[in-house]
Structures are given as structure tokens and as C-alpha cells.
Design a protein around this motif. Sequence first.
Motif, short mmCIF file in Angstrom:
data_model
loop_
_atom_site.label_atom_id
_atom_site.label_comp_id
_atom_site.label_asym_id
_atom_site.label_seq_id
_atom_site.Cartn_x
_atom_site.Cartn_y
_atom_site.Cartn_z
N VAL A 1 -41.93 -37.53 39.55
CA VAL A 1 -42.99 -36.74 40.18
C VAL A 1 -42.62 -36.49 41.63
CG1 VAL A 1 -44.76 -37.63 38.64
CG2 VAL A 1 -44.32 -38.81 40.80
N SER A 2 -43.43 -35.68 42.31
CA SER A 2 -43.18 -35.35 43.71
C SER A 2 -43.34 -36.58 44.60
CB SER A 2 -44.16 -34.26 44.16
OG SER A 2 -44.19 -34.15 45.57
N VAL B 1 -44.25 -44.62 33.16
CA VAL B 1 -44.76 -43.25 33.09
C VAL B 1 -43.65 -42.21 33.02
CG1 VAL B 1 -46.81 -43.92 34.37
CG2 VAL B 1 -44.89 -42.94 35.60
N VAL B 2 -42.40 -42.61 33.30
CA VAL B 2 -41.33 -41.61 33.33
C VAL B 2 -41.17 -40.95 31.97
CG1 VAL B 2 -39.54 -43.35 32.85
CG2 VAL B 2 -38.92 -41.20 33.95
N GLY B 3 -41.33 -41.71 30.88
CA GLY B 3 -41.23 -41.13 29.55
C GLY B 3 -42.35 -40.16 29.26
N LEU B 4 -43.56 -40.50 29.70
CA LEU B 4 -44.72 -39.62 29.50
C LEU B 4 -44.53 -38.30 30.24
CD1 LEU B 4 -47.68 -39.16 28.55
CD2 LEU B 4 -48.40 -40.22 30.70
N VAL B 5 -44.08 -38.37 31.48
CA VAL B 5 -43.88 -37.15 32.28
C VAL B 5 -42.77 -36.29 31.67
CG1 VAL B 5 -43.18 -36.28 34.53
CG2 VAL B 5 -44.73 -38.23 34.39
N ALA B 6 -41.70 -36.93 31.21
CA ALA B 6 -40.57 -36.17 30.66
C ALA B 6 -40.92 -35.49 29.35
CB ALA B 6 -39.38 -37.11 30.46
N ILE B 7 -41.76 -36.14 28.52
CA ILE B 7 -42.06 -35.60 27.19
C ILE B 7 -43.24 -34.63 27.23
CG2 ILE B 7 -42.78 -36.19 24.84
CD1 ILE B 7 -41.37 -38.90 25.26
N HIS B 8 -44.32 -35.02 27.89
CA HIS B 8 -45.56 -34.26 27.82
C HIS B 8 -45.90 -33.51 29.11
CE1 HIS B 8 -46.46 -36.09 23.94
NE2 HIS B 8 -46.17 -37.27 24.46
N GLY B 9 -45.21 -33.82 30.20
CA GLY B 9 -45.50 -33.13 31.46
C GLY B 9 -46.38 -33.97 32.37
N VAL B 10 -46.33 -33.64 33.66
CA VAL B 10 -47.06 -34.42 34.65
C VAL B 10 -48.57 -34.30 34.48
CG1 VAL B 10 -47.18 -32.59 36.38
CG2 VAL B 10 -47.09 -34.96 37.13
N GLU B 11 -49.05 -33.23 33.82
CA GLU B 11 -50.50 -33.06 33.64
C GLU B 11 -51.11 -34.18 32.81
OE1 GLU B 11 -48.73 -29.21 34.72
OE2 GLU B 11 -48.28 -30.68 33.16
N TYR B 12 -50.34 -34.78 31.92
CA TYR B 12 -50.85 -35.88 31.10
C TYR B 12 -50.81 -37.22 31.84
CZ TYR B 12 -51.25 -33.19 26.78
OH TYR B 12 -51.65 -32.30 25.82
N LEU B 13 -50.11 -37.26 32.98
CA LEU B 13 -50.01 -38.51 33.73
C LEU B 13 -51.36 -38.95 34.29
CD1 LEU B 13 -48.53 -40.80 35.22
CD2 LEU B 13 -47.93 -39.14 37.00
N PHE B 14 -52.10 -38.00 34.84
CA PHE B 14 -53.31 -38.35 35.58
C PHE B 14 -54.42 -38.91 34.69
CE2 PHE B 14 -51.38 -34.55 37.79
CZ PHE B 14 -50.52 -35.33 38.54
N PRO B 15 -54.73 -38.31 33.53
CA PRO B 15 -55.71 -38.96 32.65
C PRO B 15 -55.22 -40.31 32.12
CG PRO B 15 -54.75 -37.03 31.57
CD PRO B 15 -54.34 -36.98 32.99
N THR B 16 -53.91 -40.47 32.00
CA THR B 16 -53.37 -41.76 31.58
C THR B 16 -53.67 -42.83 32.61
OG1 THR B 16 -51.57 -40.64 30.39
CG2 THR B 16 -51.28 -42.98 30.89
N ALA C 1 -29.36 -31.54 41.29
CA ALA C 1 -28.08 -31.44 40.59
C ALA C 1 -28.22 -31.90 39.13
CB ALA C 1 -27.02 -32.29 41.31
N THR C 2 -28.95 -32.99 38.92
CA THR C 2 -29.17 -33.49 37.56
C THR C 2 -29.94 -32.47 36.72
OG1 THR C 2 -29.23 -35.77 38.37
CG2 THR C 2 -30.18 -35.35 36.20
N LYS C 3 -30.90 -31.81 37.33
CA LYS C 3 -31.72 -30.83 36.61
C LYS C 3 -30.88 -29.63 36.17
CE LYS C 3 -35.89 -27.99 37.07
NZ LYS C 3 -37.00 -27.60 37.98
N VAL C 4 -30.04 -29.11 37.06
CA VAL C 4 -29.24 -27.94 36.71
C VAL C 4 -28.18 -28.31 35.66
CG1 VAL C 4 -27.44 -28.17 38.48
CG2 VAL C 4 -28.10 -25.91 37.68
N GLU C 5 -27.69 -29.55 35.69
CA GLU C 5 -26.73 -29.99 34.69
C GLU C 5 -27.37 -30.03 33.30
OE1 GLU C 5 -25.28 -33.70 36.05
OE2 GLU C 5 -23.86 -32.85 37.49
N LYS C 6 -28.62 -30.48 33.25
CA LYS C 6 -29.33 -30.51 31.96
C LYS C 6 -29.62 -29.10 31.45
CE LYS C 6 -31.58 -35.02 32.50
NZ LYS C 6 -32.89 -35.72 32.58
#
Length: 566
Positions: free
Chosen positions: A39-40, A76-91, A229-234
Amino acid sequence: MLDFFRRRPRNLKDDILSGLTVALALVPEAIAFAFVAGVSPIIGLYSAFFIGLLSAIFGGRPGMISGATGAMAVVVVGLVAIHGVEYLFPTVVLCGIIQIAAGIGRLGQFIRMVPHPVMLGFVNGLAIVIFMAQFGSFKTVNDAGSLINISGPALWIMLALVALTMAIIWLLPKLTRAVPSSLVAILVVSGLSIGVNKMVPTDWAAPNQSNVLLTVGDMLKTNTMAQAATKVEKELGENVTPAAITSAMTTAAAEEGGIKAGLPIPYFLDSQYDFLPPLNFATLWIILPFALTLAGVGLIESLMTLSLIDEITETRGRGNRECVGQGLANVVCGMFGGMGGCAMIGQSLINVNSGGRGRTSGITAAVCLLLFVLVLAPWIEMIPMAALVGVMFMVVIGTFEWASLRTFGKIPKSDILVMVVVAGYTVIMHDLATAVILGVIISALIFAWQHATHLGADIKTNKQGSKVYQLHGPLFFASVASFKELFDPREDPDDVIIDFYYTRVYDQSGLEAINGLAEKYRQLGKKLHLTHLSPECRKLLDKAGDMVEVNLSEDPQYHVATERLG
């Protein structure tokens, strides 16, 4: 433990100054954990503010510091990666609700069940983890987007200032305790680093760095470039090129705005999020496993920290209230778009060492952190990482239980095993909560095994010709086998008495063992009596109903046997 954390009376000035010191150390921690969670960095800083402020006000341990932590981030890193940061906050909100329920249910008292070897392994493993984590501050990013260690003059100058920081923290208290030595060290080394970065040649700097001495701002920029850099590689996969990586890193560095931001707003009013998760069972099914894990990790780490601060300050916190305070903090943090958090042992020890004892220290740390984000960001970004690394190295020295090294060979091997397993698991897996649970389980199994071997019986025949088995030791699941081996129903006389004066029945396994033994005697036409049953044992037998069919001989003080079905 070293006499590094001395007991001090509560003092408002010490609370405020120690809170400021903690706030300075919180900045890089919150930023780093935000990158771990995906996250930011601003979310990490906001989270540290909400968690720190509300837990300081409503928690059960004055002087303990809470904030965004790595233990929560790795969940939470798995939750953010799979479902997006929007699901983090209710979690995070659901996590807080679970923690409040745990506090209301008085589950915080179970922290007393943590054995001392588990606590030793916990603090020693944590000290090693904190020590190893500091090496991330000695890294820069190369042209390929990978994090590498700095070298040459930049490394040696940084090491010199780390040593200077540690020396100030160690020596200043011998002269005066008017101000926290950690705060003085940060200010002195920050002034020196500003001068060094202006005076020394720029070609001494590490790759992709403008400063020879890395600062908080440089750390933020480095992690942002590595993440880009990691993001553009993916995204490009095998089609990625060095030019694409360089372009992504340059763009990320130019757009990186530092830690400056405005006041936090509720996440459901924030326009930067594409959508809000629907409030239905599908969403609950997604977030519930993560929320349960977050709640468990947060409570275990917070309650372990509470116990450690209790021991250092020779006071006692309130575990159930801490559960409620942490839960309330996470509910509010989630509502404002935070990543959640819990107690932070490293920052709590900085606070205690700096003289912070009251709730004011935690409140000051949280308020100062928000002020850094709102108005003081340019100044905070100039703080050298060398100063913060030096502070954390001193925390490591104070945290590690050096006396435990001298106990090898002097304490039971089982305690050494528990200590090593907990510390090792903490260091290797970086999972404090699981390490504690594992340590408690191993300790419980060792306890059960040891006590299972303590069950025995003195056998004699009374004046009436009845054979009496006088038991010694506890009857529970682990000792059932030993219990059964004590009796020989075929060779015993028609009347047998089991005397429980020196033993207790603790669980259903014990009841089943008694029931099975009674059935054997019944099939042989023999009677079995139980005497000297404690009130707790009789209660268990009464609750068992028809599960246990034996004759109870009561009132043995007058040698009158009254038989009834249990």
C-alpha cells in the motif's frame, strides 16, 4: 536483561520528549511496512497515527507504543495482491471488532499462560529480527531495479555515524537524564549528516543516490523505485527491457511526493478508490480469514509486549482492556483507510528507555507523527538513516536477554528446547504470533508428558478384605495408559477401592478410563468404589451422567461407605 531500561517515576516532560523520539523512529518503520503490505507509504503513516493515538488513550498499558507493524503487514499483503486494496479496509474494521469481542470476553488473561522460556525465546528472537531488519537501511537500488548493499565511502561514513549514535545513547545518561539520550543522538547525528552531505564529494554517493549519507527521504525514494521496477517486470514479463525498467524508475522517482499529505478522510469518501466492496456474505467470506488472522496476530504481539513492559517497569497492565483498545483503534483505522496495526516492541522499548511511562508519551508520538505528515515532512525526510539504525541497535542490546545464554546447562533441557524453537522460528519465519503459539504448545506437551509419568498407586488390603489402590498423581489424557496398567481386574478380589485422596480427575479422558475400568470389574461380577473424591472430581462425574457407572464411597472420615450411581 541489561540494566538498560531503568525504572523511573512518571514525568510529563519525559513523556513528551520520549514521545517525540518515538515519533521520529516510527516514520521509517511505517513507510517500510507499508511497502511490505503493498500500500501507499501515506497509508502506513496514517495507520501508525490512528493505532498509536487510540491505543494510547484506551489501551491497558500506559507507556506502550502501537502502530503499523510488519506482523500485520505480511498478513494483508496477500489480500491486497489478490482482491485489491479496497478489501483491506473492511478487513481491518472486522479485525478490530473481533479484538473488542476478545477483550469483552476476557480472553486477554490467557497471556498469563505463556511460560517463561517462551517469553525468553520471544524477546531473543525479536531482538535478532530487529537487528537483521536494520540492514535494509544500508541498501540502494541499482540500474536493474534491484536492491543492493551500499559500499565504499558511503558505507564507512554511515557506519561511523551509527557508532556515534550508539555512543551518545550509552554515555549521555551517565552525565544527565534531563533529556532522552536517543533524541539527543538523533538531533546531533542529523546535524552532522546535513553537513557531511553538503561537504563531501557527490561521487562518494551510492548508485542512484544524490546524498552520500542516506536519509529517510532517500529510503522512501529507493523503495519506490524498486517497487516500480518490480511492477514493470511483472507486467512485461519476458519482454521487459533495461530501458523500460529505467523509465519506470525515473518516472516513479519524479512522482514520489515524500511523506507530505493532508488530513486523513474516511476511505468510503476517498475518490482514489475505484469501488467499495459490497456489504454481503461474499465479501465477508473473503475478508473473514484475513480478519481472524490479523486479530490473533495483533492480540498476541500486543499482549506479549504488554507483559514485557510490565516486567521492565515493575507495574502491571490490563490485558483485557488492551484487547478492547487495540480493537477500537483498528476499527477507526480501517474506517479511515488504514492498514491496521498492533503494539510495537522496538518503539515501546525506545519509549521506556527515554523515560516514557504514561499515556501522554503514546499520545505525543501519534500527534507528532501526524504533524510530520502535515507540516514537517521536508525536515523529517532529512533525518539520516544512520541515526535511526543506531537507536534500533541499542534497542536490540537492551532487548536481548543476555543472561539466558548463561542458563544453558543449568536449566532443564526442555526449557532450552522451547527457548531455541521460539527464537529460531521468530528469526526464520518472522512470525511472532505463531512462534508464541508453537512455544506454548510444546511447553504444554512437555508438561503433559512429564506429569503422565507421575501417576502411581500404593496397593494394600484393608480389614474388610477389600483391595485398596491409593493413587498418586493427576489422572488426565496423558496418564490414562499408566492408570490402566495399575489394575488387574481378573486377579483382584470382589471388592476394590480406588482412593483419590492424592490425585484428581481433570478431563473426559480420565472419566472414560474410570468408566472402562468399572465396566471390566462389572463384567467379572466385582464392585468398584471411589473414595476421597474432591468436589471438582465429583462435579465432573455428576456432569458425566450415565457415561460413568461406578459406586462412589463418600464420607471416608467416618469410614461409612455410601454407594450411588455417578
